[in-house]
Design a protein around this motif. Sequence first.
Motif, mmCIF file in Angstrom:
data_model
loop_
_atom_site.group_PDB
_atom_site.id
_atom_site.type_symbol
_atom_site.label_atom_id
_atom_site.label_comp_id
_atom_site.label_asym_id
_atom_site.label_seq_id
_atom_site.Cartn_x
_atom_site.Cartn_y
_atom_site.Cartn_z
ATOM 1 N N PHE A 188 -6.184 -8.371 8.214
ATOM 2 C CA PHE A 188 -6.419 -6.966 7.875
ATOM 3 C C PHE A 188 -6.549 -6.235 9.209
ATOM 4 O O PHE A 188 -7.609 -6.241 9.824
ATOM 5 N N LEU A 199 -15.753 -2.061 11.144
ATOM 6 C CA LEU A 199 -15.152 -3.341 10.738
ATOM 7 C C LEU A 199 -14.189 -3.842 11.819
ATOM 8 O O LEU A 199 -13.255 -3.140 12.191
ATOM 9 N N ARG A 205 -8.556 -13.871 8.086
ATOM 10 C CA ARG A 205 -9.781 -13.883 7.289
ATOM 11 C C ARG A 205 -9.630 -14.826 6.089
ATOM 12 O O ARG A 205 -8.516 -15.168 5.680
ATOM 13 N N SER A 252 -3.140 -7.151 3.652
ATOM 14 C CA SER A 252 -4.169 -6.465 2.854
ATOM 15 C C SER A 252 -4.003 -6.889 1.398
ATOM 16 O O SER A 252 -2.974 -7.447 1.004
ATOM 17 N N ILE A 253 -5.003 -6.555 0.602
ATOM 18 C CA ILE A 253 -4.886 -6.754 -0.850
ATOM 19 C C ILE A 253 -3.787 -5.838 -1.381
ATOM 20 O O ILE A 253 -3.035 -6.205 -2.282
ATOM 21 N N GLN A 254 -3.689 -4.644 -0.787
ATOM 22 C CA GLN A 254 -2.629 -3.713 -1.202
ATOM 23 C C GLN A 254 -1.257 -4.390 -1.119
ATOM 24 O O GLN A 254 -0.431 -4.280 -2.028
ATOM 25 N N ASN A 280 -12.228 -6.524 -3.812
ATOM 26 C CA ASN A 280 -12.337 -7.385 -2.646
ATOM 27 C C ASN A 280 -13.707 -8.043 -2.623
ATOM 28 O O ASN A 280 -14.716 -7.355 -2.552
ATOM 29 N N GLN A 307 -8.734 -1.666 -5.335
ATOM 30 C CA GLN A 307 -7.359 -1.173 -5.228
ATOM 31 C C GLN A 307 -6.783 -1.054 -6.638
ATOM 32 O O GLN A 307 -6.985 -1.967 -7.442
HETATM 33 O O1 LIG Z 1 -7.308 -5.829 1.844
HETATM 34 C C1 LIG Z 1 -8.078 -4.925 2.220
HETATM 35 N N1 LIG Z 1 -7.743 -3.620 1.990
HETATM 36 C C2 LIG Z 1 -8.551 -2.583 2.373
HETATM 37 O O2 LIG Z 1 -8.207 -1.392 2.162
HETATM 38 C C3 LIG Z 1 -9.754 -2.907 3.016
HETATM 39 N N2 LIG Z 1 -10.770 -2.162 3.522
HETATM 40 C C4 LIG Z 1 -11.687 -2.996 4.035
HETATM 41 O O3 LIG Z 1 -12.774 -2.645 4.565
HETATM 42 N N3 LIG Z 1 -11.283 -4.298 3.876
HETATM 43 C C5 LIG Z 1 -10.084 -4.263 3.238
HETATM 44 N N4 LIG Z 1 -9.234 -5.255 2.830
#
Ligand SMILES: O=c1[nH]c(=O)c2[nH]c(=O)[nH]c2[nH]1
Length: 322
Positions: A188, A199, A205, A252-254, A280, A307
Amino acid sequence: MSESELSNADERTMNYGKEKVAVYRTYGTPLEDVRTIPESDFDGRNNILFGLELRMQVEGEEFLPSFSDGDNSMVVATDSMKNFVLHHAGEYDGATVEGFLHFVGSLFLETYSQVDAVQMSADELPFDEQPVPENDAFEASDLVFGVSHGESAFGELYLTRGDDGSAIENHRSGVTGIELVKVKDNSFVGYVDDEYTTLPERENRTLYVAMDIFWTYADSVDALGDDPQRYVPAEQVRDIVQTVFHELDVNSIQELIYQTGLRILERYPQLESVSFEANNRTWIKERDDLDGDGKVLREPPRPTGFQQFSMDRSDLDEEDTA
Ligand SMILES: O=c1[nH]c(=O)c2[nH]c(=O)[nH]c2[nH]1
């Protein structure tokens, strides 16, 4: 409040029904002859034990006097609705959540002429096959099942009176309660870095994601499972997410959602749309000074990131031409 409630703000809300109706059926009709896909070994379900938690919402103009005058002459008691559902669970000869909802909802409309529409939804109450020793190997018991706390199939149908029986006005199928952890190869990085950012960017991760996935068919009749070749089993969709998660190093999860959505639309040309609700639950690293990739992790504190994303075939077409 959901979007649909907001957009119907001018219309009167009037409905009633029964929810949390738990139905268990043993020795139901097996789901057989489904099409298999490369991401999954799921090719059917024996339905020796089939459980559902169902919600039935009934609508009709004739129910107005029950609200305005206390006149119950048109009211089918919600207790009777529960009995109706349980009774007909013994008559259903199909093999899917959506098929059962359609069967019971259509019969309810047929039985009670004062009902204009029913919204039927259900979460599968899942059970796991338990391996037991048989003929020098382990085989799934056909008698003992484990109560599962994992993901489950979901179905929802909005049925109205059609010219010839019930009509499916709206539908949605799904799989909910997916929870997956990928121990490494997730990043991420590259997000907005300003005075609010604390962060640290992470190249590797341990990602823990919870996900519900919903889909609609171009032809709602395909949702019922009467033609198993055109039915999309929740188990296969779950297997697609875990395969895509395994294969890709997502940022990312996105990105995981988008890639999963593309794969689902690719595998099932009969689907019109797919949508996701994810959150998450990624653990917090406590130690990463161990040998190799080992870490010690702990539960994340609140709050929780989420998300939501919906896709249709145009997203797939764009990828093809990109
Ligand atoms: O996959 C993620 N998307 C996010 O938009 C996000 N924001 C965050 O703090 N961690 C994550 N992880």
